[in-house]
Motif scaffolding. Structure first.
Motif, PDB file in Angstrom:
ATOM      1  N   ASN A  17       0.831  -1.106  -0.058  1.00  0.00           N
ATOM      2  CA  ASN A  17      -0.073  -0.047   0.011  1.00  0.00           C
ATOM      3  C   ASN A  17       0.841   1.128  -0.018  1.00  0.00           C
ATOM      4  O   ASN A  17       1.240   1.759   1.119  1.00  0.00           O
ATOM      5  CB  ASN A  17      -0.863  -0.169   1.205  1.00  0.00           C
ATOM      6  CG  ASN A  17      -1.951  -1.037   1.106  1.00  0.00           C
ATOM      7  OD1 ASN A  17      -2.531  -1.585   0.126  1.00  0.00           O
ATOM      8  ND2 ASN A  17      -2.541  -1.667   2.259  1.00  0.00           N
ATOM      9  N   ASP A  18       1.374   1.602  -1.284  1.00  0.00           N
ATOM     10  CA  ASP A  18       2.498   2.516  -1.305  1.00  0.00           C
ATOM     11  C   ASP A  18       1.989   3.595  -2.518  1.00  0.00           C
ATOM     12  O   ASP A  18       1.707   3.172  -3.750  1.00  0.00           O
ATOM     13  CB  ASP A  18       3.877   1.894  -1.805  1.00  0.00           C
ATOM     14  CG  ASP A  18       4.892   2.700  -1.868  1.00  0.00           C
ATOM     15  OD1 ASP A  18       4.715   3.826  -2.303  1.00  0.00           O
ATOM     16  OD2 ASP A  18       5.849   2.455  -1.484  1.00  0.00           O
ATOM     17  N   VAL A  19       1.775   4.853  -2.031  1.00  0.00           N
ATOM     18  CA  VAL A  19       1.446   5.674  -3.091  1.00  0.00           C
ATOM     19  C   VAL A  19       2.118   5.903  -4.124  1.00  0.00           C
ATOM     20  O   VAL A  19       1.698   6.000  -5.242  1.00  0.00           O
ATOM     21  CB  VAL A  19       1.097   7.023  -2.491  1.00  0.00           C
ATOM     22  CG1 VAL A  19       2.260   7.958  -1.913  1.00  0.00           C
ATOM     23  CG2 VAL A  19       0.196   8.151  -3.216  1.00  0.00           C
ATOM     24  N   ASN A  38      -5.461  -6.591   6.297  1.00  0.00           N
ATOM     25  CA  ASN A  38      -5.862  -7.774   7.032  1.00  0.00           C
ATOM     26  C   ASN A  38      -5.509  -9.083   6.288  1.00  0.00           C
ATOM     27  O   ASN A  38      -6.076 -10.047   6.440  1.00  0.00           O
ATOM     28  CB  ASN A  38      -7.086  -7.698   7.499  1.00  0.00           C
ATOM     29  CG  ASN A  38      -7.740  -6.763   8.465  1.00  0.00           C
ATOM     30  OD1 ASN A  38      -7.009  -6.527   9.329  1.00  0.00           O
ATOM     31  ND2 ASN A  38      -9.114  -6.242   8.330  1.00  0.00           N
ATOM     32  N   ILE A  39      -4.268  -9.099   5.914  1.00  0.00           N
ATOM     33  CA  ILE A  39      -3.997 -10.264   4.980  1.00  0.00           C
ATOM     34  C   ILE A  39      -2.588 -10.313   4.875  1.00  0.00           C
ATOM     35  O   ILE A  39      -1.865  -9.349   4.562  1.00  0.00           O
ATOM     36  CB  ILE A  39      -4.517 -10.256   3.567  1.00  0.00           C
ATOM     37  CG1 ILE A  39      -4.519 -11.642   2.968  1.00  0.00           C
ATOM     38  CG2 ILE A  39      -4.043  -9.134   2.655  1.00  0.00           C
ATOM     39  CD1 ILE A  39      -5.540 -11.730   1.569  1.00  0.00           C
ATOM     40  N   HIS A  40      -2.088 -11.407   4.723  1.00  0.00           N
ATOM     41  CA  HIS A  40      -0.710 -11.874   4.214  1.00  0.00           C
ATOM     42  C   HIS A  40      -0.789 -12.409   2.834  1.00  0.00           C
ATOM     43  O   HIS A  40      -1.456 -13.536   2.456  1.00  0.00           O
ATOM     44  CB  HIS A  40       0.169 -12.974   4.997  1.00  0.00           C
ATOM     45  CG  HIS A  40       1.401 -13.169   4.591  1.00  0.00           C
ATOM     46  ND1 HIS A  40       1.631 -14.210   3.645  1.00  0.00           N
ATOM     47  CD2 HIS A  40       2.661 -12.679   4.747  1.00  0.00           C
ATOM     48  CE1 HIS A  40       2.974 -14.426   3.449  1.00  0.00           C
ATOM     49  NE2 HIS A  40       3.413 -13.114   4.387  1.00  0.00           N
ATOM     50  N   HIS A  41      -0.169 -11.646   2.039  1.00  0.00           N
ATOM     51  CA  HIS A  41      -0.272 -11.897   0.476  1.00  0.00           C
ATOM     52  C   HIS A  41       0.749 -12.653  -0.271  1.00  0.00           C
ATOM     53  O   HIS A  41       1.802 -12.347  -0.029  1.00  0.00           O
ATOM     54  CB  HIS A  41      -0.306 -10.338  -0.326  1.00  0.00           C
ATOM     55  CG  HIS A  41      -0.826 -10.299  -1.644  1.00  0.00           C
ATOM     56  ND1 HIS A  41       0.208 -10.364  -2.750  1.00  0.00           N
ATOM     57  CD2 HIS A  41      -2.021 -10.505  -2.382  1.00  0.00           C
ATOM     58  CE1 HIS A  41      -0.483 -10.306  -3.998  1.00  0.00           C
ATOM     59  NE2 HIS A  41      -1.989 -10.722  -3.514  1.00  0.00           N
ATOM     60  N   PHE A  48      -0.216  -7.145   5.221  1.00  0.00           N
ATOM     61  CA  PHE A  48      -1.038  -5.985   5.220  1.00  0.00           C
ATOM     62  C   PHE A  48      -1.710  -5.864   6.686  1.00  0.00           C
ATOM     63  O   PHE A  48      -2.313  -6.735   7.120  1.00  0.00           O
ATOM     64  CB  PHE A  48      -1.996  -5.839   4.249  1.00  0.00           C
ATOM     65  CG  PHE A  48      -1.262  -5.934   2.876  1.00  0.00           C
ATOM     66  CD1 PHE A  48      -1.046  -4.578   1.979  1.00  0.00           C
ATOM     67  CD2 PHE A  48      -1.016  -7.113   2.133  1.00  0.00           C
ATOM     68  CE1 PHE A  48      -0.356  -4.541   0.951  1.00  0.00           C
ATOM     69  CE2 PHE A  48      -0.486  -6.763   0.877  1.00  0.00           C
ATOM     70  CZ  PHE A  48      -0.226  -5.680   0.405  1.00  0.00           C
ATOM     71  N   GLY A  49      -1.606  -4.728   7.228  1.00  0.00           N
ATOM     72  CA  GLY A  49      -2.246  -4.603   8.509  1.00  0.00           C
ATOM     73  C   GLY A  49      -3.739  -4.321   8.513  1.00  0.00           C
ATOM     74  O   GLY A  49      -4.365  -4.374   7.704  1.00  0.00           O
ATOM     75  N   ASN A  50      -4.528  -4.049   9.569  1.00  0.00           N
ATOM     76  CA  ASN A  50      -5.921  -3.665   9.789  1.00  0.00           C
ATOM     77  C   ASN A  50      -6.072  -2.165   9.293  1.00  0.00           C
ATOM     78  O   ASN A  50      -5.232  -1.300   9.000  1.00  0.00           O
ATOM     79  CB  ASN A  50      -6.349  -3.994  11.002  1.00  0.00           C
ATOM     80  CG  ASN A  50      -5.868  -2.934  12.208  1.00  0.00           C
ATOM     81  OD1 ASN A  50      -5.176  -1.789  11.817  1.00  0.00           O
ATOM     82  ND2 ASN A  50      -5.734  -3.604  13.247  1.00  0.00           N
ATOM     83  N   LEU A  51      -7.369  -1.835   9.315  1.00  0.00           N
ATOM     84  CA  LEU A  51      -7.636  -0.500   8.547  1.00  0.00           C
ATOM     85  C   LEU A  51      -6.988   0.376   9.338  1.00  0.00           C
ATOM     86  O   LEU A  51      -6.535   1.534   8.839  1.00  0.00           O
ATOM     87  CB  LEU A  51      -9.133  -0.413   8.686  1.00  0.00           C
ATOM     88  CG  LEU A  51      -9.705   0.848   8.020  1.00  0.00           C
ATOM     89  CD1 LEU A  51      -9.168   0.907   6.432  1.00  0.00           C
ATOM     90  CD2 LEU A  51     -11.128   0.895   8.215  1.00  0.00           C
ATOM     91  N   ASP A  52      -6.768   0.524  10.691  1.00  0.00           N
ATOM     92  CA  ASP A  52      -6.061   1.601  11.437  1.00  0.00           C
ATOM     93  C   ASP A  52      -4.418   1.782  11.211  1.00  0.00           C
ATOM     94  O   ASP A  52      -4.047   2.786  10.972  1.00  0.00           O
ATOM     95  CB  ASP A  52      -6.191   1.102  12.747  1.00  0.00           C
ATOM     96  CG  ASP A  52      -7.573   1.412  13.560  1.00  0.00           C
ATOM     97  OD1 ASP A  52      -8.447   2.337  13.027  1.00  0.00           O
ATOM     98  OD2 ASP A  52      -8.070   0.693  14.510  1.00  0.00           O
ATOM     99  N   GLU A  53      -4.089   0.500  10.916  1.00  0.00           N
ATOM    100  CA  GLU A  53      -2.561   0.611  10.447  1.00  0.00           C
ATOM    101  C   GLU A  53      -2.441   1.058   9.073  1.00  0.00           C
ATOM    102  O   GLU A  53      -1.358   1.813   8.717  1.00  0.00           O
ATOM    103  CB  GLU A  53      -1.952  -0.905  10.579  1.00  0.00           C
ATOM    104  CG  GLU A  53      -2.109  -1.480  12.012  1.00  0.00           C
ATOM    105  CD  GLU A  53      -1.577  -2.792  11.913  1.00  0.00           C
ATOM    106  OE1 GLU A  53      -0.344  -3.245  12.381  1.00  0.00           O
ATOM    107  OE2 GLU A  53      -2.573  -3.636  11.734  1.00  0.00           O
TER     108      GLU A  53
END
Length: 232
Positions: A17-19, A38-41, A48-53
């Protein structure tokens, strides 16, 4: 779900998740993006962490203005409350394997399109039943993980054709096979509406993503689809 009219769409599943990666895909004329929480891809090896992260990074990517979907998790990591919160951020669609989608998933996604991924062992009846339950797009996961990176197979094309006859929603084909631009015509003829390029094809750096997207977008210009299925 926002897809281009009359031709195969080229979407990019970001390895992080990198702009900067998102901007590279946008500048190379990608039609849309997919991001994760919320997933390991498996393909990229990224956690990938949760929505707060992930929230700040996701907002930066959304601010680029490109239609973007969000994978909400896998297995026990799917959190309906986080899906509902994310639904207000401006995503175009959400995505999760059908086997991991909670019973309120379609409602949780609104106003975004609820996409469901079906695995290589799911049949057309499963896809049709998902659409009947309100799923607005299908991600056609076609390859067992052990076979990621293999060339596009005739069996995959046949599966897409069977799904196209069974459902009238967008069919998005992820690059679990090592797709090449020359595959786009066959995918469109089989009934696909878009390809979703991931790390198997794009690599994980901004230059590599830009180069891959540019090649596929050039090829996609001449690949028409019979009917475009844009869903609200």
């Amino acid at each position: 779900m926002i897809l281009p009219e009359g031709r195969l769409g080229v979407l990019v599943s970001l390895p992080h998740n990198d702009v900067a990666l998102a901007a590279a895909a946008r500048d190379a004329a990608a039609d849309g993006l997919k991001v994760h929480m919320n997933i390991h891809h498996r393909a990229s090896g990224t956690r990938f962490g949760n929505l707060d992260e992930e929230g700040e990074r996701l907002r930066e990517i959304l601010a680029l203005g490109l239609a973007t979907g969000l994978v909400v998790g896998a297995g026990h990591t799917v959190e309906p409350a986080q899906t509902r919160r994310a639904a207000h951020l401006g995503f175009d669609y959400f995505d999760v394997y059908a086997a991991y989608a909670n019973t309120t998933y379609v409602a949780d996604c609104r106003p975004a399109t609820a996409m469901a991924a079906i695995g290589p062992n799911d049949d057309t009846a499963t896809a049709a039943a998902l659409v009947a339950q309100g799923v607005g797009a299908i991600e056609v996961s076609t390859v067992d993980p052990a076979d990621y990176g293999t060339p596009l197979a005739l069996g995959t094309l046949a599966r897409i054709t069977a799904l196209r006859a069974a459902v009238d929603v967008p069919l998005v084909v992820p690059a679990q096979h090592r797709l090449v631009p020359a595959d786009l015509g066959a995918l469109a003829a089989a009934g696909a509406d878009a390809v979703l390029l991931g790390a198997v094809v794009t690599g994980t750096t901004a230059p590599a993503i830009a180069a891959a997207v540019a090649q596929f977008r050039t090829a996609a210009r001449g690949v028409t689809t019979d009917a475009r299925r844009n869903q609200p």
